[in-house]
Design an enzyme around this catalytic site. Structure first.
Site, mmCIF file in Angstrom:
data_model
loop_
_atom_site.group_PDB
_atom_site.id
_atom_site.type_symbol
_atom_site.label_atom_id
_atom_site.label_comp_id
_atom_site.label_asym_id
_atom_site.label_seq_id
_atom_site.Cartn_x
_atom_site.Cartn_y
_atom_site.Cartn_z
ATOM 1 N NE ARG A 53 -4.074 -2.026 2.017
ATOM 2 C CZ ARG A 53 -5.144 -2.111 2.796
ATOM 3 N NH1 ARG A 53 -5.380 -1.199 3.725
ATOM 4 N NH2 ARG A 53 -6.005 -3.113 2.635
ATOM 5 C CG ASP A 162 -13.924 6.027 8.724
ATOM 6 O OD1 ASP A 162 -14.528 4.954 8.905
ATOM 7 O OD2 ASP A 162 -12.727 6.094 8.389
#
Length: 295
Positions: A53, A162
């Site tokens: 990633r 979030d």
């Protein structure tokens, strides 16, 4: 010792074979920063995931090695990249009506009993505390509308938060392809959603649904600028990424924010530690405040 095999860099000290050297020190630096930022505990087994990633970030930034990336994110000038790193490593797995029994419980034990109270001028607050791309809070809103179709007329709000600022932008858009919308019953979909005019294979949340939900960025291990009491808090499938101490601390913070008859919903593989005596079980991965428990 370094060498190149078929165009790929092989470093004897690297944890992962690839174009960049990625050492144990690099992994520990990144894991420590992620833990400090978010409470997420990265096990050594996640080294390949971290590499895959973040290698994209190194390419974008034009950095030659993970050591240079670590120096950047550890520096005062690296605040923006620390945020990008966190967004890259955050796992956003969700779907509409995930763990359906929670929405049945929410409908029958929280929402329906509250209708007379709401119609007499009462208030209701619901919180999706790790909302990802929005399917959870929109499922909460659709469940509410299934028992109170004119919910917009009453004092009802759903807070959706979030840590990932990028995923919140997607959630606010409220646009989902056909395959993601499939768990929504056709009658609800047709009543509360509409086709995306720019994509005939996607659906948009209607204004009645969107008006019930407010999206905000929030770090569960940071400050919580939220006002309770909440009649329901959903915090599902995120605490599995925290160590035991962080899980206990977060659950203990949820308890006083619950209304006397409010519920906390957690993920199917999560449990509230017995050390958090302020919460007691009220069903399968459902909890309520201890002082409000039924005798």
């Amino acid at each position: 010792m370094n060498m190149t095999v078929l165009g790929r860099r092989v470093d004897s000290d690297s944890l992962v074979e690839g174009e960049y050297s990625f050492t144990s020190d690099d992994f520990r630096t990144i894991a420590a920063l992620i833990y400090e930022q978010s409470g997420i505990a990265l096990a050594d087994t996640k080294a390949s995931l971290v590499y895959s990633r973040l290698a994209k970030r190194l390419r974008k930034l034009g950095l030659p090695a993970f050591a240079d990336y670590c120096a950047l994110v550890a520096s005062p000038e690296g605040a923006a990249e620390r945020s990008a790193m966190l967004n890259s490593l955050t796992t956003n797995v969700t779907r509409f009506y995930r763990e359906p029994h929670h929405f049945v419980h929410l409908r029958d034990e929280v929402l329906r009993p509250a209708i007379p109270f709401l119609k007499s001028g009462g208030r209701m607050r619901l919180w999706s505390a790790a909302c990802s791309s929005g399917q959870e809070p929109y499922s909460m809103a659709l469940t509410l509308l299934s028992v109170l179709p004119d919910a917009q007329r009453f004092d009802i709000k759903i807070l959706a938060t979030d840590i990932d600022s990028r995923i919140l932008d997607q959630a606010r858009d409220g646009v989902y392809p056909d395959d993601l919308v499939s768990p929504i019953p056709a009658a609800q979909r047709d009543r509360w959603m509409r086709r995306d005019p720019s994509d005939r294979y996607a659906w948009m949340m209607g204004e009645e649904v969107r008006s019930l939900v407010t999206f905000k960025e929030l770090n569960l291990i940071g400050d919580w600028p939220v006002r309770g009491p909440f009649d329901a808090i959903f915090c599902r499938n995120v605490m599995i990424y925290f160590d035991d101490q962080t899980q206990e601390r977060i659950c203990a913070r949820f308890a006083p924010l619950l209304a006397p008859d409010g519920r906390l919903y957690i993920g199917h593989s999560e449990r509230v530690s017995a050390k958090v005596s302020s919460l007691v079980s009220d069903g399968l991965t459902v909890y309520r405040r201890a002082e409000a428990s039924r005798s």
